[in-house]
Each structure stands twice: as C-alpha cells, then as structure tokens.
Design a protein around this motif. Structure first.
Motif, short mmCIF file in Angstrom:
data_model
loop_
_atom_site.label_atom_id
_atom_site.label_comp_id
_atom_site.label_asym_id
_atom_site.label_seq_id
_atom_site.Cartn_x
_atom_site.Cartn_y
_atom_site.Cartn_z
N HIS A 78 8.39 -36.78 23.81
CA HIS A 78 7.12 -36.68 24.64
C HIS A 78 6.22 -36.79 23.37
N ARG A 123 16.93 -20.41 16.70
CA ARG A 123 16.02 -21.28 16.04
C ARG A 123 14.61 -20.86 16.81
N TRP A 156 3.75 -26.92 14.00
CA TRP A 156 5.03 -26.51 14.39
C TRP A 156 5.76 -25.93 13.29
N THR A 173 13.34 -32.20 20.32
CA THR A 173 14.26 -31.53 19.62
C THR A 173 15.43 -31.07 20.58
N ASP A 219 2.45 -34.62 22.68
CA ASP A 219 1.91 -33.58 23.21
C ASP A 219 0.44 -33.85 23.94
#
Ligand SMILES: O=C(O)CCC(=O)C(=O)O
Length: 299
Positions: A164, A257, A182, A248, A166
């Motif tokens: 995607h 994670r 991130w 991810t 953002d």
C-alpha cells in the motif's frame, strides 16, 4: 519477490547532506541504524507494556469492543478511549483476558494515537533531534504530526500488511509533503516482518487501492520483483515518502517485532475533504485511487 536487502546507513545524523536529500527523493526512503539509543528503545518498550497494564479493562477510560467476525481488521477486539482517539487493537480472533497482561501484550496488533500518553513517546514524536533534523531535511518546512501508530507482530503471528501507499489513507493537498518514520523497537529482519519497499515507487504516483482483508494496491500495478527488504536493528528507522509502496510479511520467527510509526505533514500542506482528495490521489486516467474510494474485492 526477490529478497535484495536495502542499504542502511550505520550512523544516523541530525541533519541530512544534500546527497542524502537527493537520495530520499530518488528512492523514496532513507534507512538509518542507531536513531534511538538503547535507553530510548527500552523506555519505549516499557511504555507499551505500561499502556496494556493501565488501559485494558479500565471501563472508566476505555470502551471495550469484543471480537467480531469480519473479513478485515475492523472486528478485532479493541479498547477505545472514551475521550480521545487512543486505541489498543488486538490480533484477529483474539479475546483479551482481564489481568493477563503478558498474554494481552503479546496479542496487541496496533496502538493508535498513543504519543501523548508517556514522555518517551512525546520525546520521540516531537523533540528528538535526529528525527526532527531528518524530517526538516526531507520536508524543507515546519511540520506537524499527522498520524501515530505502533505496529506489533507477535512471534509466529500477525498477518501480512499488504502492499500500500500510506497517502492512500490520508487526505492532503500535496502528496510530496507527507513523510513517515518507521522505528524498529526489536531487531527487524525478513523473518519477523521487517519493512519491504519498492525503491523509487513513489515516483509512479498514486496507485489504485482496493479492500481485501486490508486496503491494498490492486495487483499488477508494479513489479514486485523490484522490491527490497529493509532490515534494521532495534533503534534503526526508515524515513519514507507518503507515496512509497511498502509491505510487511507475517512474523515467522520466535522474536517479537514492535515498531513505532509516525507520519508528518508540512504545516503548509492542508488537510482536505475525502471528496476533494479524490482529485489529488488519483490514477493517471483520473480515477480516484485512495482507500476511501477503494471498492471491496470479491473474496
Ligand atoms: O509495521 C507494519 O507491519 C506495517 C506498517 C505499515 O506499513 C502501515 O501501517 O502503514
């Protein structure tokens, strides 16, 4: 998808050279190790544990939404603040158990709008010299927080966050004046779900999104074999353009994670209505491409 690993720079500066700014504009992201110190990483991890202890089943402050069966994550169990947008959302199908703090913490999928809850999150969000310096270099303007999330994948759990952009979730006048950061709070590798990006993909412009289990780019819009994984150690971070396609994978390891993701927009980049945004986030043929305009895919 090939698993080329992206270049990550070992030292995180507190301002960018012109070469680094040019690289950001060319590839749509920059990755650095050592953005957070070990003390900051520890404080942030403890902060998230504390949020679970403090806010789960606190019926004065939080409304509990039990799990429901839905095709997307909207039915996942969650605690929603009664007086702010702060939210703790769990993995699909999980039912939180009062007092089982360790169990609940391992099943959190997402925290939203938590940045005011603890000094450590405020510091990272608003007062971090390295983060602010890099954002200034990228956006070349003053900036405001636009969205805050923490995204967690439990050991051998979580699900893919599909490809995607953002900006597809947002509604601003200028797509170039949105940047995300991130930040890994655990070593993030391919096995436990690190970021994967399409270098230069922000220059392809808005891509049509549709709803599957999530809001994702329609298949065939770009060549996924050109994607790279961006592993970083705990404390490392990826700064990325709001139109950079990224993804991810699920966590296939014994390691957690955890990651913080803040988005910023320049102060001059006005928020507009979703209707007006249809004319900004659009495909080359003019059709709206955002998540708000996304049509469900048949399952
Ligand atoms: O951290 C993740 O797993 C995915 C984060 C992401 O891409 C997003 O929420 O936009």
């Amino acid at each position: 998808m090939n698993l080329t690993l992206s270049d990550t720079q070992d030292t995180c500066p507190s301002s960018l050279s012109q070469q680094q700014v040019d690289l950001y504009h060319e590839q749509g992201y920059l990755a650095f190790e050592n953005v957070l110190s070990s003390d900051e990483i520890e404080a942030a991890r403890e902060g998230f544990s504390a949020l679970v202890r403090k806010y789960t089943f606190d019926s004065k402050q939080m409304e509990y939404h039990p799990p429901q069966t839905t095709k997307d994550h909207s039915g996942n169990a969650r605690f929603q603040s009664k007086d702010s947008d702060f939210m703790i959302q769990f993995e699909r199908g999980y039912t939180p158990i009062p007092g089982d703090y360790e169990g609940m913490e391992l099943q959190v999928r997402k925290f939203m709008w938590f940045e005011e809850s603890m000094p450590i999150f405020q510091n990272i969000c608003y007062n971090h010299p390295k983060i602010s310096g890099i954002l200034k270099g990228i956006l070349k303007d003053d900036f405001n927080l636009y969205q805050s999330m923490a995204l967690i994948k439990p050991p051998h759990g979580g699900v893919d966050k599909p490809w995607h952009q953002d900006n597809a979730y947002f509604s601003v006048e200028n797509l170039d004046q949105v940047a995300g950061i991130w930040i890994a709070l655990d070593d993030a590798a391919v096995e436990n779900g690190c970021m994967h990006v399409l270098p230069g993909g922000h220059r392809l412009g808005p891509m049509r999104h549709h709803h599957t289990t999530d809001c994702e780019i329609v298949e065939g819009k770009f060549d996924t074999s050109k994607a790279v994984a961006v592993p970083v150690k705990a404390g490392g971070a990826l700064f990325f353009h709001g139109c950079l396609p990224h993804f991810t994978p699920k966590n296939n390891s014994d390691q957690r994670r955890r990651a913080i993701q803040y988005h910023y927009r320049s102060t001059s980049n006005n928020i507009i209505s979703k209707e007006a945004f249809n004319d900004v986030f659009k495909e080359n043929d003019g059709t709206p491409a955002s998540c708000a305009a996304a049509i469900p895919k048949n399952f």
